[in-house]
Structure formats: C-alpha cells, structure tokens
Scaffold this motif. Structure first.
Motif, PDB file in Angstrom:
ATOM      1  N   THR A  91      11.267   9.862 -23.275  1.00 12.74           N
ATOM      2  CA  THR A  91      11.964  11.074 -22.851  1.00 12.74           C
ATOM      3  C   THR A  91      11.025  12.267 -22.998  1.00 12.74           C
ATOM      4  N   LEU A  92      11.327  13.319 -22.252  1.00 11.91           N
ATOM      5  CA  LEU A  92      10.597  14.565 -22.427  1.00 11.91           C
ATOM      6  C   LEU A  92      11.497  15.570 -23.119  1.00 11.91           C
ATOM      7  N   GLU A  93      10.987  16.151 -24.189  1.00 16.77           N
ATOM      8  CA  GLU A  93      11.653  17.258 -24.842  1.00 16.77           C
ATOM      9  C   GLU A  93      11.133  18.540 -24.198  1.00 16.77           C
ATOM     10  N   ILE A  94      11.729  19.666 -24.530  1.00 18.56           N
ATOM     11  CA  ILE A  94      11.395  20.923 -23.860  1.00 18.56           C
ATOM     12  C   ILE A  94       9.913  21.270 -23.986  1.00 18.56           C
ATOM     13  N   ASP A  95       9.303  21.056 -25.146  1.00 14.32           N
ATOM     14  CA  ASP A  95       7.888  21.397 -25.296  1.00 14.32           C
ATOM     15  C   ASP A  95       7.004  20.517 -24.419  1.00 14.32           C
ATOM     16  N   GLU A  96       7.358  19.255 -24.278  1.00 15.00           N
ATOM     17  CA  GLU A  96       6.593  18.353 -23.411  1.00 15.00           C
ATOM     18  C   GLU A  96       6.793  18.736 -21.946  1.00 15.00           C
ATOM     19  N   TRP A  97       8.023  19.062 -21.587  1.00 17.94           N
ATOM     20  CA  TRP A  97       8.340  19.509 -20.228  1.00 17.94           C
ATOM     21  C   TRP A  97       7.542  20.768 -19.883  1.00 17.94           C
ATOM     22  N   MET A  98       7.535  21.728 -20.797  1.00 17.31           N
ATOM     23  CA  MET A  98       6.842  22.983 -20.531  1.00 17.31           C
ATOM     24  C   MET A  98       5.327  22.771 -20.454  1.00 17.31           C
ATOM     25  N   ALA A  99       4.799  21.823 -21.220  1.00 16.06           N
ATOM     26  CA  ALA A  99       3.369  21.495 -21.129  1.00 16.06           C
ATOM     27  C   ALA A  99       3.051  20.933 -19.742  1.00 16.06           C
ATOM     28  N   LEU A 100       3.929  20.094 -19.232  1.00 19.30           N
ATOM     29  CA  LEU A 100       3.755  19.538 -17.888  1.00 19.30           C
ATOM     30  C   LEU A 100       3.799  20.648 -16.839  1.00 19.30           C
ATOM     31  N   VAL A 101       4.774  21.511 -16.944  1.00 19.22           N
ATOM     32  CA  VAL A 101       4.899  22.615 -15.982  1.00 19.22           C
ATOM     33  C   VAL A 101       3.667  23.515 -16.065  1.00 19.22           C
ATOM     34  N   ARG A 102       3.208  23.789 -17.262  1.00 17.53           N
ATOM     35  CA  ARG A 102       2.025  24.643 -17.423  1.00 17.53           C
ATOM     36  C   ARG A 102       0.790  24.002 -16.786  1.00 17.53           C
ATOM     37  N   ARG A 103       0.626  22.708 -16.973  1.00 17.08           N
ATOM     38  CA  ARG A 103      -0.506  22.003 -16.348  1.00 17.08           C
ATOM     39  C   ARG A 103      -0.445  22.145 -14.826  1.00 17.08           C
ATOM     40  N   ARG A 104       0.739  21.960 -14.283  1.00 11.23           N
ATOM     41  CA  ARG A 104       0.876  22.045 -12.829  1.00 11.23           C
ATOM     42  C   ARG A 104       0.702  23.480 -12.339  1.00 11.23           C
ATOM     43  N   PHE A 105       1.168  24.435 -13.103  1.00 11.21           N
ATOM     44  CA  PHE A 105       0.957  25.845 -12.745  1.00 11.21           C
ATOM     45  C   PHE A 105      -0.539  26.151 -12.715  1.00 11.21           C
ATOM     46  N   ASP A 106      -1.244  25.768 -13.755  1.00 14.26           N
ATOM     47  CA  ASP A 106      -2.682  26.030 -13.828  1.00 14.26           C
ATOM     48  C   ASP A 106      -3.440  25.326 -12.706  1.00 14.26           C
ATOM     49  N   ALA A 107      -3.035  24.111 -12.364  1.00 14.71           N
ATOM     50  CA  ALA A 107      -3.687  23.388 -11.266  1.00 14.71           C
ATOM     51  C   ALA A 107      -3.444  24.080  -9.929  1.00 14.71           C
ATOM     52  N   ALA A 108      -2.268  24.645  -9.750  1.00 20.25           N
ATOM     53  CA  ALA A 108      -1.945  25.324  -8.488  1.00 20.25           C
ATOM     54  C   ALA A 108      -2.599  26.696  -8.391  1.00 20.25           C
ATOM     55  N   ASP A 109      -2.892  27.310  -9.519  1.00 20.01           N
ATOM     56  CA  ASP A 109      -3.463  28.662  -9.550  1.00 20.01           C
ATOM     57  C   ASP A 109      -4.962  28.609  -9.263  1.00 20.01           C
ATOM     58  N   GLN A 110      -5.299  28.399  -8.004  1.00 21.89           N
ATOM     59  CA  GLN A 110      -6.696  28.232  -7.601  1.00 21.89           C
ATOM     60  C   GLN A 110      -7.538  29.487  -7.825  1.00 21.89           C
ATOM     61  N   SER A 111      -6.916  30.645  -7.742  1.00 18.22           N
ATOM     62  CA  SER A 111      -7.655  31.897  -7.937  1.00 18.22           C
ATOM     63  C   SER A 111      -7.780  32.260  -9.414  1.00 18.22           C
ATOM     64  N   HIS A 112      -7.084  31.538 -10.270  1.00 18.67           N
ATOM     65  CA  HIS A 112      -7.109  31.762 -11.726  1.00 18.67           C
ATOM     66  C   HIS A 112      -6.727  33.193 -12.104  1.00 18.67           C
ATOM     67  N   ASP A 113      -5.783  33.752 -11.354  1.00 21.47           N
ATOM     68  CA  ASP A 113      -5.332  35.108 -11.653  1.00 21.47           C
ATOM     69  C   ASP A 113      -3.952  35.145 -12.311  1.00 21.47           C
ATOM     70  N   GLY A 114      -3.385  33.969 -12.586  1.00 17.16           N
ATOM     71  CA  GLY A 114      -2.093  33.907 -13.246  1.00 17.16           C
ATOM     72  C   GLY A 114      -0.905  34.128 -12.323  1.00 17.16           C
TER      73      GLY A 114
END
Length: 140
Positions: free
Chosen positions: A96-119
C-alpha cells in the motif's frame, strides 16, 4: 416474420454502431494540458506550481483511499501506475502507499515533468510523457 428479421438486424446494427461510437472511459492523461491547467490552477497564472500540485495530490489521495485508513493498495492504483513505479516508492513493501509515499511519487513525477526546472509546469510540459504521467495520478 420475413419483415421482422430485417428490422431486428437493422436495430442490432444500429445499437452496435452506437456502442462502438460511445465515449469510452479514458485515462486521465487524455485531458488536454490546457484543460488540466484550468482545472488545477488556483492562482490563474496558466502554470501549475508545486503548491497547486500538492493540493491536487492530497485530494486525489483522499479520493483513492476508499477505506479511509490512510493507505491505497496497489490494486486501486493499477490503472494509474505500473508495479515497478509502485514498488519504487513503497520502501516498506507493504503493498500500500501511505500519504508520504504517495507524495514522494507525485513529487518525482512533478520534477520529471518540470523540464525548465523553474518549479512551474506549462501546457507544453504537461503534454510530455512525464507531464501526462503526473496528470494520470491526479485526475480521474
């Protein structure tokens, strides 16, 4: 009876054609990036920053946590996430994913999508495979 058969055949053909043409459930990433921004953007700047993604991710977690126990089993995420990605963010290997694991996954995907690295994610960044993978987690 001879006039009924062609009528029945015509009705069956029409119904079959209608079912084939009916909108089918689509993965979340089928939402256009502009629509996703309009839906998720809270400050009206036409870009998604981490605070907006964080808010959407926590709401998605609450929706996906069907039992209300703070855990989402893999089976409830299988249409959004492959097993390898799930295992990568589930270090305790409890299935199962708990909230901290879920948010780590979302953060990884956000960072991967942020090609310009501007947040901030633009329409163009959300249209990439990484952006689509992020939206797949957040949207229904």
């Amino acid at each position: 009876m001879d006039r009924v058969r062609p009528l029945v055949a015509a009705v069956i053909a029409a119904v079959s054609a209608g079912l084939a043409a009916a909108p089918q459930p689509a993965a979340a990433y089928s939402m256009r990036p502009a629509d996703a921004i309009a839906y998720l953007n809270r400050d009206g700047d036409e870009r998604l920053d981490w605070s907006e993604i964080d808010y959407a991710a926590r709401r998605a977690f609450a929706r996906l946590d069907r039992k209300g126990d703070g855990r989402i089993p893999f089976a409830d995420l299988a249409d959004r996430l492959n097993r390898r990605s799930f295992d990568a963010v589930n270090p305790d290997k409890d299935g199962t994913l708990e909230i901290d694991e879920w948010m780590a996954l979302v953060r990884r995907r956000f960072d991967a999508a942020d090609q310009s690295h501007d947040g901030r994610l633009t329409r163009k960044e959300l249209a990439t495979p990484a952006g689509k993978a992020l939206l797949d987690l957040l949207l229904e």
